[in-house]
Design a protein around this motif. Structure first.
Motif, short mmCIF file in Angstrom:
data_model
loop_
_atom_site.label_atom_id
_atom_site.label_comp_id
_atom_site.label_asym_id
_atom_site.label_seq_id
_atom_site.Cartn_x
_atom_site.Cartn_y
_atom_site.Cartn_z
N VAL A 44 81.29 74.94 51.64
CA VAL A 44 80.50 75.75 52.58
C VAL A 44 80.67 77.23 52.27
O VAL A 44 79.70 78.00 52.24
CB VAL A 44 80.92 75.44 54.03
N LEU A 45 81.90 77.65 52.02
CA LEU A 45 82.15 79.06 51.72
C LEU A 45 81.56 79.48 50.38
O LEU A 45 81.16 80.64 50.21
CB LEU A 45 83.65 79.33 51.76
N ASP A 46 81.50 78.57 49.42
CA ASP A 46 80.84 78.88 48.14
C ASP A 46 79.39 79.30 48.37
O ASP A 46 78.87 80.20 47.69
CB ASP A 46 80.88 77.66 47.21
N ARG A 47 78.73 78.62 49.30
CA ARG A 47 77.33 78.94 49.60
C ARG A 47 77.21 80.23 50.42
O ARG A 47 76.26 81.00 50.25
CB ARG A 47 76.67 77.78 50.36
N LEU A 48 78.19 80.46 51.31
CA LEU A 48 78.09 81.60 52.22
C LEU A 48 78.52 82.91 51.59
O LEU A 48 77.93 83.96 51.86
CB LEU A 48 78.97 81.35 53.46
N ALA A 49 79.57 82.90 50.80
CA ALA A 49 80.20 84.13 50.34
C ALA A 49 79.24 85.15 49.74
O ALA A 49 79.37 86.35 50.02
CB ALA A 49 81.32 83.80 49.35
N PRO A 50 78.25 84.74 48.92
CA PRO A 50 77.35 85.74 48.32
C PRO A 50 76.39 86.38 49.32
O PRO A 50 75.71 87.35 48.97
CB PRO A 50 76.58 84.93 47.27
N ARG A 51 76.32 85.88 50.54
CA ARG A 51 75.32 86.36 51.49
C ARG A 51 75.73 87.66 52.19
O ARG A 51 74.87 88.43 52.61
CB ARG A 51 75.02 85.28 52.53
N GLY A 52 77.01 87.87 52.40
CA GLY A 52 77.47 89.08 53.06
C GLY A 52 77.40 89.06 54.57
O GLY A 52 77.79 90.03 55.23
N GLY A 53 76.92 87.98 55.15
CA GLY A 53 76.86 87.88 56.61
C GLY A 53 76.29 86.54 57.03
O GLY A 53 75.62 85.87 56.24
N CYS A 54 76.59 86.14 58.26
CA CYS A 54 76.07 84.86 58.77
C CYS A 54 76.35 84.76 60.25
O CYS A 54 76.97 85.65 60.85
CB CYS A 54 76.72 83.68 58.04
N ASP A 55 75.89 83.68 60.84
CA ASP A 55 76.29 83.29 62.19
C ASP A 55 77.40 82.26 62.02
O ASP A 55 77.16 81.17 61.49
CB ASP A 55 75.11 82.69 62.95
N LEU A 56 78.60 82.59 62.44
CA LEU A 56 79.74 81.70 62.24
C LEU A 56 79.54 80.33 62.86
O LEU A 56 80.01 79.33 62.32
CB LEU A 56 81.01 82.33 62.84
N VAL A 57 78.84 80.27 63.99
CA VAL A 57 78.68 78.99 64.67
C VAL A 57 77.84 78.04 63.82
O VAL A 57 78.26 76.93 63.49
CB VAL A 57 78.05 79.17 66.06
N THR A 58 76.64 78.47 63.45
CA THR A 58 75.71 77.57 62.77
C THR A 58 75.94 77.47 61.27
O THR A 58 75.69 76.43 60.67
CB THR A 58 74.26 78.01 63.03
N ASP A 59 76.41 78.56 60.66
CA ASP A 59 76.48 78.61 59.20
C ASP A 59 77.84 78.22 58.63
O ASP A 59 77.92 77.80 57.47
CB ASP A 59 76.11 80.01 58.70
N TYR A 60 78.89 78.39 59.41
CA TYR A 60 80.23 78.05 58.90
C TYR A 60 80.90 76.96 59.74
O TYR A 60 81.18 75.86 59.23
CB TYR A 60 81.12 79.29 58.87
N ALA A 61 81.13 77.23 61.00
CA ALA A 61 81.89 76.28 61.82
C ALA A 61 81.17 74.94 61.95
O ALA A 61 81.80 73.88 61.91
CB ALA A 61 82.16 76.87 63.20
N MET A 62 79.86 74.96 62.11
CA MET A 62 79.12 73.70 62.28
C MET A 62 79.22 72.80 61.06
O MET A 62 79.63 71.64 61.17
CB MET A 62 77.66 73.99 62.63
N PRO A 63 78.87 73.27 59.85
CA PRO A 63 78.97 72.35 58.70
C PRO A 63 80.40 71.96 58.35
O PRO A 63 80.64 70.83 57.91
CB PRO A 63 78.29 73.12 57.57
#
Length: 384
Positions: A114-133
């Motif tokens: 999950v973090l591999d996908r998120l890290a290049p983005r520079g921002g997200c919603d922690l609930v839906t983009d990190y904690a949920m998956p």
């Protein structure tokens, strides 16, 4: 109906922030009937700690309860020998040893993906983009329903939680809950011929449980194993970012992520309430309960009980949380506690702060709920 003193609440305000009303109840009427909820609430930690164990009076068996009607009669809605038998069969899937030796590497691999996908983005919603998956991938593994998508797992859990808290009888909420349980049954059917080893599906089949019980218990695991870790992951990160001096204690080795999670679970209990049905007439704290009365054990209130926690409304990871009963206190103590602590405190929290450099809040984080409580959104940013 019990003869408890009556406390009126505004449901919308209680959903937005239940803690002022709960504090008022603890002070003025710690055992109180709330007409808007149709139940008598136990709000003090010690009352809950004692009475939760008295299943002969405050029974988990609720044949007409929302959870039983919507999800089937799972082990949480059984007491005594029946409950213990099913709990023992499920235990090999969620024991502390199984969690550390089998599930922890699975959790870590999934969180890193999950973090591999998120890290290049520079921002997200922690609930839906990190904690949920992260929560969903862990739950897919534990249940054995590995063909579900994270969105399906999260949506099914939320629909069941909403259904179980639907005391107002909203027809759309009930419809969504039925659709969610049908989806889970479909995914159970897909895995019956080859359930993943050590999964909840596999150990229950090996234990010889009836299929109706297996299905009901899988739904229980999902309803208690998706939204709560999701909300605790996002909520604890929010709490630490909102209290940078506490995050610094962890960075200096003066506290741990386990301390942060334990304090968050006390402070904002992801599971704020557990319902009970009165099985026989009894008197507690001057209040007489009648058979059939609905009782709510308010864990969210217990965590802020002034008798045990000084400045209870303050988030402080140095606090002694031993008296907290965030996972329950009696025979229905959360069977997935070891998995939850591992996923949140050993994997999701440290990895987020390690891999997302200069992690910081990027907006407001609204919270909602009283039976189940958590942030609905936690916008964050980090340095690339």
């Amino acid at each position: 109906m019990s003869n408890a003193p009556i406390t009126e609440i505004d449901i919308a305000a209680f959903t937005a922030d239940p803690y002022p009303d709960l504090a008022r109840m603890r002070a003025a009427a710690p055992i109180t009937y709330v007409p808007q909820l149709g139940a008598t609430l136990l709000t003090r930690r010690d009352d809950i700690h004692v009475q939760e164990k008295r299943t002969d009076v405050f029974s988990s068996e609720q044949p007409d309860g929302l959870m039983t009607l919507l999800m089937g009669e799972n082990m949480m809605r059984k007491d005594g020998v029946a409950h213990l038998a099913e709990r023992r069969i499920l235990f090999p899937a969620v024991s502390p040893r199984t969690v550390q030796e089998h599930w922890k590497p699975v959790f870590e691999t999934a969180a890193n993906r999950v973090l591999d996908r998120l890290a290049p983005r520079g921002g997200c919603d922690l609930v839906t983009d990190y904690a949920m998956p992260v929560s969903a991938e862990a739950l897919k593994a534990i249940t054995g329903l590995v063909r579900m998508t994270p969105a399906e797992m999260d949506g099914a859990s939320q629909a069941m939680i909403d259904g179980c808290a639907n005391y107002a009888g909203n027809a759309d909420v009930t419809r969504r809950c039925h659709a969610a349980t049908a989806l889970i049954d479909h995914h159970i059917d897909l895995m019956l011929s080859d359930p993943p080893p050590r999964s909840a599906l596999a150990v229950q089949m090996q234990g010889g449980l009836a299929m109706t019980s297996i299905r009901a218990n899988i739904k229980l695991v999902i309803s208690g194993g998706q939204n709560e870790p999701r909300d605790a992951i996002a909520g604890t990160i929010w709490a630490l970012l909102s209290h940078p001096e506490q995050l610094e204690l962890i960075r200096q080795g003066m506290a741990s992520y386990a301390d942060a999670f334990a304090e968050y679970a006390r402070w904002v209990s992801p599971i704020g309430m557990s319902p009970r049905r009165v099985a026989r007439r009894d008197t507690v704290g001057g209040v007489t309960f009648e058979p059939g009365d609905r009782v709510f054990l308010m864990f969210g209130s217990a965590g802020r009980d002034e008798a045990h926690f000084q400045a209870a409304d303050r988030f402080d990871i140095r606090r002694d949380t031993q008296a907290a009963i965030s996972f329950g206190a009696g025979p229905h103590f959360c069977a997935g506690a070891a998995a939850s602590r591992c996923l949140i405190a050993e994997i999701a929290l440290p990895l987020a702060f390690r891999r997302l450099k200069n992690l910081r809040l990027a907006g407001d984080a609204p919270f909602s709920g009283w039976a189940f409580r958590g942030p609905t959104s936690v916008p964050v940013a980090w340095s690339l």
